[in-house]
Design an enzyme around this catalytic site. Structure first.
Site, short mmCIF file in Angstrom:
data_model
loop_
_atom_site.label_atom_id
_atom_site.label_comp_id
_atom_site.label_asym_id
_atom_site.label_seq_id
_atom_site.Cartn_x
_atom_site.Cartn_y
_atom_site.Cartn_z
N ASP A 45 -0.64 26.30 -32.24
CA ASP A 45 -0.55 24.71 -31.84
C ASP A 45 1.16 24.50 -32.41
O ASP A 45 2.55 24.68 -32.38
CB ASP A 45 -1.00 23.62 -31.65
CG ASP A 45 -1.36 23.62 -30.85
OD1 ASP A 45 -1.74 24.06 -29.28
OD2 ASP A 45 -2.80 23.07 -31.14
N GLY A 46 1.01 25.41 -33.52
CA GLY A 46 2.14 25.18 -34.48
C GLY A 46 3.32 26.14 -34.14
O GLY A 46 4.67 25.71 -34.42
N ASN A 118 5.45 15.47 -31.23
CA ASN A 118 4.26 15.05 -31.85
C ASN A 118 3.96 13.81 -32.15
O ASN A 118 3.78 12.70 -32.03
CB ASN A 118 3.31 16.28 -32.56
CG ASN A 118 2.20 17.17 -31.96
OD1 ASN A 118 2.75 16.93 -30.86
ND2 ASN A 118 1.99 18.07 -32.67
N ASP A 148 -1.91 4.20 -47.23
CA ASP A 148 -0.68 5.34 -47.22
C ASP A 148 0.08 5.26 -46.13
O ASP A 148 1.17 7.14 -46.64
CB ASP A 148 -1.89 6.67 -47.20
CG ASP A 148 -2.44 6.68 -48.16
OD1 ASP A 148 -2.81 5.71 -49.49
OD2 ASP A 148 -4.18 7.14 -48.45
N ALA A 160 -3.20 15.15 -32.01
CA ALA A 160 -2.97 15.47 -33.50
C ALA A 160 -3.67 14.72 -34.85
O ALA A 160 -4.94 14.56 -35.08
CB ALA A 160 -1.72 16.60 -33.24
N TYR A 161 -2.77 14.31 -35.85
CA TYR A 161 -2.72 13.96 -36.35
C TYR A 161 -2.80 12.66 -36.25
O TYR A 161 -3.95 11.37 -37.09
CB TYR A 161 -1.59 13.91 -37.07
CG TYR A 161 -1.30 13.42 -38.88
CD1 TYR A 161 -2.15 12.98 -39.35
CD2 TYR A 161 -0.16 12.78 -39.66
CE1 TYR A 161 -2.69 12.24 -40.94
CE2 TYR A 161 0.28 12.72 -40.74
CZ TYR A 161 -0.99 12.41 -41.30
OH TYR A 161 -1.27 11.78 -42.72
N LEU A 163 -5.18 11.36 -34.21
CA LEU A 163 -6.35 11.42 -33.90
C LEU A 163 -6.98 11.21 -34.77
O LEU A 163 -8.56 10.71 -35.15
CB LEU A 163 -6.96 12.50 -32.71
CG LEU A 163 -7.89 12.60 -32.50
CD1 LEU A 163 -8.66 11.00 -31.80
CD2 LEU A 163 -9.29 13.58 -31.76
#
Length: 259
Positions: A45-46, A118, A148, A160-161, A163
């Protein structure tokens, strides 16, 4: 059915992707990506995100990408198979994705404009909690969010991040984006919002000298930001190709039932 006569092959520098590329090297007369009708991407994916960002940079918006997974998760990829590529391309289902555009203004006044396929995320740089003012379509909806960080995710990036930060999974074609806090401290119970994708999101950093914040568009970071504006960039739509039995919208649906 579409005949992609001119094909480009790109591969991640990992050993499995390079070995797969070697197997395909003699199958066609490959062309350079800027000459291709379709790009075959081998990796994870990256690497797919890297390939799509390169196409945005070269303004190859009309050229679809068919990825095959030689990475770990491969959410944006099809299964790796060295044979039958002609038939797979002819039967592939297109999925169009419009990136977000992040406009980040630093505390030094410099402006950085970057695309994100994304998500766009804001993250605290030190042990100090970030404090942010959240504005939606020029209306302040939260005067102070202590956290944060926070992120804006597309449907393609919602698994991705987003979720991992307990954000919602967005079905493809939903015309939505997710606004998800990262470890919110105050208001403690706020878990984010689901917004129409035409929404303009503005995030102002409060006390940036004491509580520095960085902004990240997919994998590109801008440090010490004072304000970040995020909106969908419909003029830069990209196309991914998926096997009919392995389409991205099906995968997003099934992800909601994963243990």
């Amino acid at each position: 059915m579409t005949d992609y006569a001119r094909r480009a092959l790109v591969a991640s520098p990992t050993a499995p992707a390079r070995e797969a590329a070697a197997k395909l090297a003699d199958a066609w007369d490959w062309v350079q990506p800027d000459e291709a009708d379709v790009v075959i991407a081998l990796g994870g994916d990256g690497f797919m995100l890297q390939t799509l960002h390169a196409m945005l940079h070269r303004r190859q918006l009309a050229v679809p990408v068919f990825g095959m997974n030689l990475g770990t998760v491969g959410f944006l990829m099809n299964e790796w198979r060295p044979h039958g590529l002609d038939d797979r391309l002819a039967r592939a289902r297109p999925f169009r994705v419009a990136p977000l555009q992040m406009t980040a203004t630093g505390v030094d006044g410099r402006v950085h404009t970057l695309p994100a396929i994304n998500e766009v995320s804001l993250l605290r740089e030190t042990r100090q909690t970030a404090k942010l003012e959240v504005t939606i379509n020029d209306r302040i909806v939260m005067a102070e969010l202590a956290c944060d960080g926070i992120l804006v995710a597309t449907p393609a990036g919602s698994t991705a991040y987003n979720l991992s930060a307990q954000g919602p999974i967005l079905p493809l074609g939903s015309a939505l984006v997710a606004l998800t806090p990262i470890s919110p401290f105050r208001p403690r119970r706020w878990r984010g919002a689901i917004l129409p994708d035409r929404t303009r999101v503005s995030l102002k950093v409060l006390e940036p000298a004491k509580r520095p914040v960085s902004a990240v568009a997919d994998q590109r970071e801008v440090r010490d930001v004072a304000r970040v504006d995020v909106a969908l960039d419909r003029a830069r739509e990209l196309t991914l190709l998926f096997d009919p039995e392995h389409a991205l919208d099906d995968r997003i649906t099934m992800e909601q039932f994963a243990a």
